[in-house]
Write a protein that holds these residues in place. Structure first.
Motif, PDB file in Angstrom:
ATOM      1  N   LYS A 416     -23.930  -8.617  17.602  1.00  0.00           N
ATOM      2  CA  LYS A 416     -22.913  -8.088  18.509  1.00  0.00           C
ATOM      3  C   LYS A 416     -22.097  -7.013  17.799  1.00  0.00           C
ATOM      4  N   TRP A 417     -21.686  -6.008  18.586  1.00  0.00           N
ATOM      5  CA  TRP A 417     -20.922  -4.901  18.011  1.00  0.00           C
ATOM      6  C   TRP A 417     -19.621  -5.383  17.366  1.00  0.00           C
ATOM      7  N   LYS A 418     -19.001  -6.388  17.961  1.00  0.00           N
ATOM      8  CA  LYS A 418     -17.708  -6.850  17.433  1.00  0.00           C
ATOM      9  C   LYS A 418     -17.851  -7.413  16.014  1.00  0.00           C
ATOM     10  N   GLU A 419     -19.044  -7.934  15.686  1.00  0.00           N
ATOM     11  CA  GLU A 419     -19.273  -8.440  14.329  1.00  0.00           C
ATOM     12  C   GLU A 419     -19.242  -7.307  13.314  1.00  0.00           C
ATOM     13  N   PHE A 420     -19.840  -6.182  13.670  1.00  0.00           N
ATOM     14  CA  PHE A 420     -19.843  -5.020  12.777  1.00  0.00           C
ATOM     15  C   PHE A 420     -18.476  -4.344  12.744  1.00  0.00           C
ATOM     16  N   ILE A 421     -17.863  -4.208  13.910  1.00  0.00           N
ATOM     17  CA  ILE A 421     -16.557  -3.540  13.983  1.00  0.00           C
ATOM     18  C   ILE A 421     -15.522  -4.304  13.170  1.00  0.00           C
ATOM     19  N   SER A 422     -15.592  -5.634  13.206  1.00  0.00           N
ATOM     20  CA  SER A 422     -14.673  -6.449  12.418  1.00  0.00           C
ATOM     21  C   SER A 422     -14.792  -6.127  10.929  1.00  0.00           C
ATOM     22  N   ILE A 423     -16.026  -5.981  10.450  1.00  0.00           N
ATOM     23  CA  ILE A 423     -16.265  -5.627   9.040  1.00  0.00           C
ATOM     24  C   ILE A 423     -15.701  -4.250   8.735  1.00  0.00           C
ATOM     25  N   PHE A 424     -16.003  -3.275   9.607  1.00  0.00           N
ATOM     26  CA  PHE A 424     -15.564  -1.897   9.377  1.00  0.00           C
ATOM     27  C   PHE A 424     -14.039  -1.789   9.378  1.00  0.00           C
ATOM     28  N   VAL A 425     -13.377  -2.509  10.287  1.00  0.00           N
ATOM     29  CA  VAL A 425     -11.915  -2.450  10.372  1.00  0.00           C
ATOM     30  C   VAL A 425     -11.285  -3.046   9.117  1.00  0.00           C
ATOM     31  N   ARG A 426     -11.768  -4.216   8.700  1.00  0.00           N
ATOM     32  CA  ARG A 426     -11.232  -4.848   7.490  1.00  0.00           C
ATOM     33  C   ARG A 426     -11.428  -3.940   6.271  1.00  0.00           C
ATOM     34  N   ASN A 427     -12.629  -3.409   6.124  1.00  0.00           N
ATOM     35  CA  ASN A 427     -12.913  -2.526   4.991  1.00  0.00           C
ATOM     36  C   ASN A 427     -12.072  -1.252   5.055  1.00  0.00           C
ATOM     37  N   GLY A 428     -11.915  -0.711   6.262  1.00  0.00           N
ATOM     38  CA  GLY A 428     -11.121   0.503   6.437  1.00  0.00           C
ATOM     39  C   GLY A 428      -9.662   0.296   6.074  1.00  0.00           C
ATOM     40  N   VAL A 429      -9.099  -0.831   6.471  1.00  0.00           N
ATOM     41  CA  VAL A 429      -7.697  -1.140   6.153  1.00  0.00           C
ATOM     42  C   VAL A 429      -7.503  -1.240   4.645  1.00  0.00           C
ATOM     43  N   VAL A 430      -8.414  -1.954   3.979  1.00  0.00           N
ATOM     44  CA  VAL A 430      -8.313  -2.098   2.526  1.00  0.00           C
ATOM     45  C   VAL A 430      -8.475  -0.741   1.844  1.00  0.00           C
ATOM     46  N   LEU A 431      -9.429   0.078   2.302  1.00  0.00           N
ATOM     47  CA  LEU A 431      -9.659   1.405   1.712  1.00  0.00           C
ATOM     48  C   LEU A 431      -8.436   2.294   1.878  1.00  0.00           C
ATOM     49  N   PHE A 432      -7.883   2.356   3.106  1.00  0.00           N
ATOM     50  CA  PHE A 432      -6.735   3.224   3.374  1.00  0.00           C
ATOM     51  C   PHE A 432      -5.512   2.790   2.573  1.00  0.00           C
ATOM     52  N   CYS A 433      -5.228   1.497   2.591  1.00  0.00           N
ATOM     53  CA  CYS A 433      -4.043   0.989   1.890  1.00  0.00           C
ATOM     54  C   CYS A 433      -4.189   1.121   0.378  1.00  0.00           C
ATOM     55  N   SER A 434      -5.417   1.027  -0.120  1.00  0.00           N
ATOM     56  CA  SER A 434      -5.644   1.153  -1.563  1.00  0.00           C
ATOM     57  C   SER A 434      -5.335   2.566  -2.065  1.00  0.00           C
ATOM     58  N   LEU A 435      -5.416   3.557  -1.171  1.00  0.00           N
ATOM     59  CA  LEU A 435      -5.117   4.939  -1.554  1.00  0.00           C
ATOM     60  C   LEU A 435      -3.611   5.193  -1.673  1.00  0.00           C
ATOM     61  N   ILE A 436      -2.819   4.385  -0.973  1.00  0.00           N
ATOM     62  CA  ILE A 436      -1.373   4.634  -0.901  1.00  0.00           C
ATOM     63  C   ILE A 436      -0.706   4.498  -2.266  1.00  0.00           C
ATOM     64  N   PHE A 437      -1.112   3.521  -3.056  1.00  0.00           N
ATOM     65  CA  PHE A 437      -0.409   3.234  -4.311  1.00  0.00           C
ATOM     66  C   PHE A 437      -0.768   4.187  -5.455  1.00  0.00           C
ATOM     67  N   PRO A 438      -2.024   4.570  -5.651  1.00  0.00           N
ATOM     68  CA  PRO A 438      -2.324   5.502  -6.751  1.00  0.00           C
ATOM     69  C   PRO A 438      -1.906   6.947  -6.476  1.00  0.00           C
ATOM     70  N   LEU A 439      -1.867   7.354  -5.193  1.00  0.00           N
ATOM     71  CA  LEU A 439      -1.621   8.766  -4.868  1.00  0.00           C
ATOM     72  C   LEU A 439      -0.297   9.304  -5.431  1.00  0.00           C
ATOM     73  N   PRO A 440       0.828   8.577  -5.322  1.00  0.00           N
ATOM     74  CA  PRO A 440       2.075   9.111  -5.914  1.00  0.00           C
ATOM     75  C   PRO A 440       1.960   9.361  -7.416  1.00  0.00           C
ATOM     76  N   ILE A 441       1.223   8.506  -8.123  1.00  0.00           N
ATOM     77  CA  ILE A 441       1.038   8.701  -9.564  1.00  0.00           C
ATOM     78  C   ILE A 441       0.234   9.974  -9.821  1.00  0.00           C
ATOM     79  N   VAL A 442      -0.792  10.210  -8.976  1.00  0.00           N
ATOM     80  CA  VAL A 442      -1.640  11.395  -9.122  1.00  0.00           C
ATOM     81  C   VAL A 442      -0.815  12.676  -8.983  1.00  0.00           C
ATOM     82  N   TYR A 443       0.085  12.692  -8.005  1.00  0.00           N
ATOM     83  CA  TYR A 443       0.805  13.931  -7.683  1.00  0.00           C
ATOM     84  C   TYR A 443       2.081  14.126  -8.497  1.00  0.00           C
TER      85      TYR A 443
END
Length: 494
Positions: A416-443
């Motif tokens: 079912k599509w919802k099984e895949f979408i659930s994976i993509f959403v969870r992974n996307g949230v972790v990926l996006f939020c993981s960028l928030i903390f290192p970026l200020p140090i980079v800049y």
């Protein structure tokens, strides 16, 4: 796996410095000509492992007899494949090497030696596959890990030998890689003979297995061929349009890609037999749950590796290599994005492996690969950027892993599509939020070793914490808590 990656990356640096940029590029060109035909090995390897594992999962009364027939049949098929590859490599492959690859005239003799040794190495790797399939199917993962470590250590030893070699370093390096492959072949064969009753001598055709394995392999072959066309043939194409120096730039990113992907492939090698065995024994829902859980874990493992490397690509290359060829940084960054999303492609392919229905995936994905390869060829013809192939691979990986394979699984395999979408959403949230903390140090923290250390530390910690908080459902979190608590209690008691 961590040890193998570190040793492999260090070995790549030493080999590059010992051979030089041009010879390293020549080695990758000559090796790629052989690898273009070794795609047969990947297709047959997947088929062998799948059928042996499924046979084990059935658990029938005649399991041993069936395993013997299956194993002997796979050995026969691999023997024939090795013969076919030798014939093709010594005809079409030689023609490509002499007429299409931009190799300096004074190094052509060395390139020819490397090519012939690489053909012999490819033959050994093909005949090794049935024995590796037995080890994986029986889930002897400790031995599988030891073999990987032994392989890495031997290649590290080659790095020392290559610097004191009295003969041409390029030829010597290819010869030593062949010796390592030969030793691994002997070890795998002896281990299987001692531990698995189904590992019997002889070659035969068993109709019960030959036709299914060959049919399964045929569709598997299309996928392997397209991957070959868009990766190994691309190396030859870059050699034709841009010369050995830029081949080296792509080869370095390819080295990192192979080591990082192997990390995930080794992780999946440990879990894939259970997915197949559960499906074969009728535990379909359990097989699906394990597939999605392992996909989730694979993505976060890959993110832990790639995120710090994406931020610190230049620093890593400077520390790793004394010589950083042009375009290496750009190639590596695009490649790191590709390997992050290749998790979906590799993981979801197990859906088709379990059901045995590869036809649709084997028709759609190779067609996309070949079209993309043709487009990149045209771009190179009109003077486009050498990075075009890297961007093409990234886009193909995202589309095939996140759209094509899930769509096929929904249409033909009961997902079912919802099984895949659930994976993509969870992974996307972790990926996006993981960028928030290192970026200020980079800049804001400048380009210093201390800031780089902070970036790496922040990236790893943020991925791990966010994966635990948002990356899994509550049931998985509870299971994880139990595992950690049990482990801590054992340490405390000791």
């Amino acid at each position: 796996m961590a040890l193998v990656i570190l040793v492999g990356l260090y070995s790549s640096r030493v080999v590059l410095n010992a051979l030089g940029v041009e010879d390293y590029g020549i080695y990758n060109v000559a090796g790629s000509v052989v690898a273009m035909f070794a795609f047969l090995n990947g297709a047959l390897g997947g088929s062998s492992s799948r059928f042996i594992t499924i046979e084990l999962g059935k658990g029938s009364e005649n399991a041993l007899s069936g395993l013997m027939r299956c194993f002997v049949t796979t050995k026969t098929i691999h023997g024939i494949t090795a013969l076919v590859i030798v014939i093709i490599a010594e005809s079409i492959g030689l023609w490509l090497l002499y007429n299409k690859c931009e190799i300096p005239t004074e190094r052509m003799n060395a390139a020819l030696w490397v090519y012939q040794i690489s053909v012999a190495t490819a033959v050994l790797s093909i005949t090794l596959v049935p024995f590796q399939a037995l080890i994986i199917a029986h889930e002897h993962m400790a031995v599988y890990a030891y073999i990987g470590i032994i392989d890495a250590v031997l290649k590290l030893f080659i790095c020392y030998l290559i610097q004191v070699s009295l003969i041409d370093k390029l030829i010597f390096y290819a010869l030593m890689i062949f010796v390592v492959q030969f030793l691994l072949y002997l070890f795998n064969r002896m281990y299987c003979k001692l531990h698995f009753k189904e590992c019997v001598a002889g070659y035969t055709f068993n109709k019960e297995y030959f036709k299914p394995i060959l049919g399964f392999t045929g569709w598997n072959l299309l996928g392997s061929f397209s991957y070959m066309a868009i990766t190994h043939a691309a190396t030859v194409m870059i050699s034709i349009f841009f010369g050995p120096t830029l081949v080296t730039a792509r080869a370095i990113s390819g080295q990192v890609k192979n080591h990082v992907i192997n990390f995930i492939i080794n992780f999946r090698t440990a879990v894939n037999p259970q997915i197949l065995k559960r499906y074969a024994s009728g535990e379909v829902e359990s097989s699906k749950s394990l597939l999605f859980l392992s996909t989730n874990v694979s993505f976060y493992l890959m993110l832990v590796i790639t995120l710090p490397l994406l931020f610190e690509t230049e620093l890593v290359l400077k520390l790793w290599l004394k010589i950083v060829p042009p375009y290496t940084v750009e190639f590596l960054r695009i490649t790191l994005l590709e390997v992050l999303f290749i998790v979906y492609d590799v993981s979801f392919y197990m859906i088709f492996q379990a059901t045995g229905r590869l036809k649709e995936n084997a028709l759609i994905c190779p067609a996309m690969d070949i079209v993309a390869f043709a487009i990149v060829f045209v771009i190179y013809q009109i003077g486009g950027s050498v990075l075009s192939i890297a961007w093409a691979l990234l886009m193909l990986t995202i589309v095939q892993g996140m759209i094509v394979k899930p769509w096929l699984a929904v249409c033909f395999h009961g997902y079912k599509w919802k099984e895949f979408i659930s994976i993509f959403v969870r992974n996307g949230v972790v990926l996006f939020c993981s960028l928030i903390f290192p970026l200020p140090i980079v800049y804001f923290c400048g380009d210093t070793l201390f800031s780089s250390f902070l970036i790496v530390l922040t990236s790893v910690v943020s991925v791990l914490v966010l994966a635990y908080l948002f990356g899994f459902d509550k049931a998985t979190q509870k299971s994880f808590n139990v595992i950690v608590t049990t482990f801590v209690n054992k340490i405390v008691r000791k």
